[in-house]
Design a protein around this motif. Structure first.
Motif, short mmCIF file in Angstrom:
data_model
loop_
_atom_site.label_atom_id
_atom_site.label_comp_id
_atom_site.label_asym_id
_atom_site.label_seq_id
_atom_site.Cartn_x
_atom_site.Cartn_y
_atom_site.Cartn_z
N GLY A 17 0.81 -1.21 0.00
CA GLY A 17 0.00 0.00 0.00
C GLY A 17 0.84 1.25 0.00
N GLY A 18 2.00 1.20 0.64
CA GLY A 18 2.92 2.34 0.64
C GLY A 18 3.52 2.58 -0.73
N SER B 196 6.97 2.02 5.21
CA SER B 196 7.71 0.79 4.89
C SER B 196 7.52 0.41 3.43
CB SER B 196 7.24 -0.37 5.79
OG SER B 196 7.42 -0.09 7.15
N ALA B 197 7.50 1.39 2.58
CA ALA B 197 7.26 1.14 1.15
C ALA B 197 8.49 0.56 0.48
CB ALA B 197 6.86 2.44 0.46
N THR C 181 8.98 6.30 5.01
CA THR C 181 9.41 5.87 6.34
C THR C 181 10.29 4.64 6.25
OG1 THR C 181 7.68 4.24 6.94
CG2 THR C 181 7.11 6.60 7.12
N THR C 182 11.20 4.54 7.22
CA THR C 182 12.10 3.40 7.29
C THR C 182 12.64 3.32 8.72
OG1 THR C 182 14.03 2.34 6.27
CG2 THR C 182 14.16 4.73 6.63
N SER C 183 13.53 2.40 8.98
CA SER C 183 14.20 2.35 10.28
C SER C 183 15.66 1.94 10.05
CB SER C 183 13.52 1.36 11.22
OG SER C 183 13.59 0.03 10.71
N GLY D 84 10.52 -3.22 12.77
CA GLY D 84 10.39 -4.16 11.67
C GLY D 84 9.19 -3.89 10.80
N HIS D 85 8.94 -4.81 9.91
CA HIS D 85 7.85 -4.69 8.94
C HIS D 85 6.58 -5.24 9.57
CE1 HIS D 85 7.24 -3.74 4.68
NE2 HIS D 85 6.38 -4.74 4.61
#
Length: 374
Positions: free
Chosen positions: A250-251, A272-273, A316-318, A350-351
């Protein structure tokens, strides 16, 4: 050592192998009758099974990145994400049929729409794409209040990942409740949310592209959906009235549609795309050998080779736990004016739903700031 550390995985594997060897070595001694030998056999079997389960679980987590840290695994990572801006290098119409009216979960005064808002389960029929898809439409309390009777509202399309269900957006990710709380706290303006899954031609994962000779998913999201919703509810029809947000698949869709259709969407937020259309057994042949279509579905290629409109993007990410960190940094670097880009980078996450629930509140606030009601 961190949850995703290879040392932790190696240690778990060594322990599992060691327990297996110990079981083989000690089994003759524990084969006698009596309580102690029986307890010994049971203990060795249980310990070996647990060690094997831990090893397999750690290996799967390292591959799929479900959890980024021990705190993330045990639900202790609760700090919200922080958005960082980057300078850029009514009544249902014919296309929307209301199936049911629901109370928003976890919102006070749920029985009164003017106090809690309302979630309507609908069927959206796409005139151009020919696709009909179920969706949930969240109408904020203000939508039912006399003071807003003559006003239009901004709207955001909200997508799950694949193969998630739209119900995940109501329950696990709590979009209506979060939107209600952010408005109450004065952080964002009231917004209509149109929630559905990206799989509008189930069970196929169409990656929000128009497939030659197949489902016209991009047309559905880029043209049919905003047209249908604007005709059914008090929602504006200009790009500044519409945003897109989603997680995982969806991202990707949110960023793709906002990037390729700035004439329809002013903003897209990808949680989290990933940045290139997946091609696997769930998608089938998406492009029928057309290299141009495949390239266009690569967002990094699109940023380099296609004109960029005035859309705003949030990615977004980590630093630990997500597999899209490198791609996210590349996306940020490639966005050029007049487009704008912002990001949320968590230290770990995490995802999974825990991570997205930390990103959704600031992402909705960001989205609200990029949209207008008229």
């Amino acid at each position: 050592m961190g949850l995703t550390s290879n040392k932790v995985l190696a240690l778990a594997a060594v322990v599992a192998v060691g327990l297996f060897a110990a079981t083989v070595w000690l089994w003759p001694r524990l084969s006698r009758r009596g309580l102690r030998p029986v307890l010994g056999r049971v203990g060795l079997l249980l310990a070996t099974q647990l060690a094997l389960f831990a090893s397999v679980g750690l290996a799967a987590n390292n591959y799929f990145l479900f959890y980024g840290s021990w705190a993330d695994l045990f639900g202790q990572e609760q700090q919200m994400g922080v958005v960082v801006d980057h300078s850029a290098g009514g009544k249902a119409g014919k296309s929307v049929k209301v199936v049911a009216e629901l109370k928003p979960e976890g919102v006070p005064g749920g029985g009164r729409p003017a106090a809690a808002g309302q979630v309507q389960k609908v069927l959206v029929a796409g005139e151009k794409s020919g696709i009909t898809s179920p969706a949930y439409v969240y109408l904020p309390p203000e939508y039912f209040q006399p003071a807003y009777a003559d006003r239009t509202f901004p709207a955001a399309v909200v997508l799950t990942g694949y193969p998630g269900t739209a119900e995940n957006l109501l329950k696990g990710l709590k979009y209506p409740r979060t939107a209600y709380e952010q408005v109450k706290s004065g952080k964002m303006r009231p917004m209509v949310l149109v929630m559905l899954r990206p799989t509008v031609a189930p069970p196929r994962d169409t990656e929000c592209v128009d497939i030659p000779g197949g489902p016209q998913t991009e047309t559905f999201f880029a043209e049919d959906l905003p047209t249908a919703v604007s005709g059914a509810y008090r929602v504006g029809t200009q790009p500044r009235n519409w945003g897109f947000i989603g997680n995982s698949t969806g991202g990707y869709c949110a960023l793709k549609i906002a990037l390729h259709h700035p004439e329809r969407y002013a903003a897209g937020a990808g949680l989290s795309a990933y940045y290139k259309a997946a091609e696997d057994v769930t998608t089938g042949d998406l492009f029928k050998g057309d290299r141009r279509l495949r390239d266009r579905a690569d967002l990094l290629w699109s940023l380099d080779h296609l004109p960029q409109g005035r859309s705003s993007f949030l990615v977004t990410t980590s630093k630990q736990g997500e597999g899209n960190l490198k791609g996210t940094r590349a996306f940020i670097a490639k966005v050029k004016a007049p487009a704008r880009v912002s990001s949320i980078t968590l230290d770990s996450g995490g995802h999974n739903f825990t991570t997205w629930n930390r990103e959704i509140p600031p992402a909705l606030v960001w989205l609200s700031g990029r949209l207008s009601a008229s």
